[in-house]
Design an enzyme around this catalytic site. Structure first.
Site, PDB file in Angstrom:
ATOM      1  CG  LEU A  53     -44.936 -28.594 -18.372  1.00 56.21           C
ATOM      2  CD1 LEU A  53     -43.544 -28.327 -17.957  1.00 56.21           C
ATOM      3  CD2 LEU A  53     -45.264 -28.091 -19.006  1.00 56.21           C
ATOM      4  CG  ASP A  54     -47.263 -31.610 -24.505  1.00 54.13           C
ATOM      5  OD1 ASP A  54     -48.648 -32.371 -23.976  1.00 54.13           O
ATOM      6  OD2 ASP A  54     -47.125 -30.879 -25.717  1.00 54.13           O
ATOM      7  NE  ARG A  55     -40.288 -38.999 -24.250  1.00 51.76           N
ATOM      8  CZ  ARG A  55     -40.301 -40.908 -24.473  1.00 51.76           C
ATOM      9  NH1 ARG A  55     -41.375 -40.863 -24.929  1.00 51.76           N
ATOM     10  NH2 ARG A  55     -39.106 -41.377 -23.945  1.00 51.76           N
TER      11      ARG A  55
END
Length: 227
Positions: A53-55
């Site tokens: 997942l993106d930050r």
């Protein structure tokens, strides 16, 4: 403490907060905490993430306890066998439903097929002028990507001119600045809400859900979306 959504002897899933990296990355040298290390310390066991997942994206993040299970789950993700749902707040009023078939480039320039379907759950209008408009309009959508390209949802929503609020790289800088100034909100309003897959060991259907974190909840209230 990370919120554990699911755990058995093979898999564990957390509800990742906004702003937390999955693991160390050269791209984000400023980070000192990572989901991988925090979870290992919390449960006292070695784990490996089976997807990313993106930050700034919150929500369901799945880990495996063994290399064999990690490989099997990664195959399911790569082959499109894992059903994923995301919730996002977008700029403007979106269509009731839309299928986005828009290829995306890899870092080497190669085009990859990319498919996203979404439905609009709610629309909201607040009495705050934005630019030449007397009010500000937003949509809460549920997105179901059937491919897993890097930044796929972010790029697809930007492509249809309804970017995700808080997306700095692919979104609308004016809207992001507006939210920072008006509401002191700087995260990205994208949440990985559901995962459904066949357990690689037990062969049972597993369906996981993750609730919103506080900042997403606050924006739902601010924009007057009903819960």
């Amino acid at each position: 403490m990370l919120e554990i959504v699911y755990q058995d002897e093979y898999l564990i899933a957390i509800n990742k907060p906004h702003g937390l990296l999955v693991h160390r990355s050269k791209i984000a040298n400023d980070a000192t905490e990572f989901a991988l290390q925090l979870l290992r310390d919390q449960i006292g066991q070695h784990v490996n993430p089976v997807h990313r997942l993106d930050r700034k994206t919150s929500g369901l993040l799945l880990f495996a306890f063994t290399k064999e299970v990690e490989i099997e789950m990664q195959k399911q993700f790569q082959e499109g066998l894992v059903e994923k749902k995301y919730l996002a707040i977008l700029r403007g009023y979106t269509p009731d439903q839309l299928d986005i078939n828009y290829p995306l480039k890899k870092e080497n320039g190669t085009l990859q097929e990319a498919f996203t379907s979404f439905i609009t759950l709610q629309r909201a209008e607040i009495e705050i002028p934005f630019g030449k408009h007397p009010t500000s309009r937003y949509s809460l959508v549920e997105a179901s990507p059937t491919t897993g390209r890097m930044h796929q949802l972010r790029k697809h929503f930007a492509h249809i001119l309804h970017p995700i609020i808080g997306d700095r790289k692919h979104g609308c800088n004016k809207q992001n600045g507006f939210f920072a100034k008006q509401f002191e909100m700087t995260t990205m309003l994208l949440h990985a809400s559901e995962l459904s897959f066949i357990h690689p060991v037990t062969a049972q259907r597993i369906h996981l859900k993750a609730t919103f974190h506080n900042e997403f909840k606050r924006m739902l209230d601010v924009l007057k979306f009903t819960s």
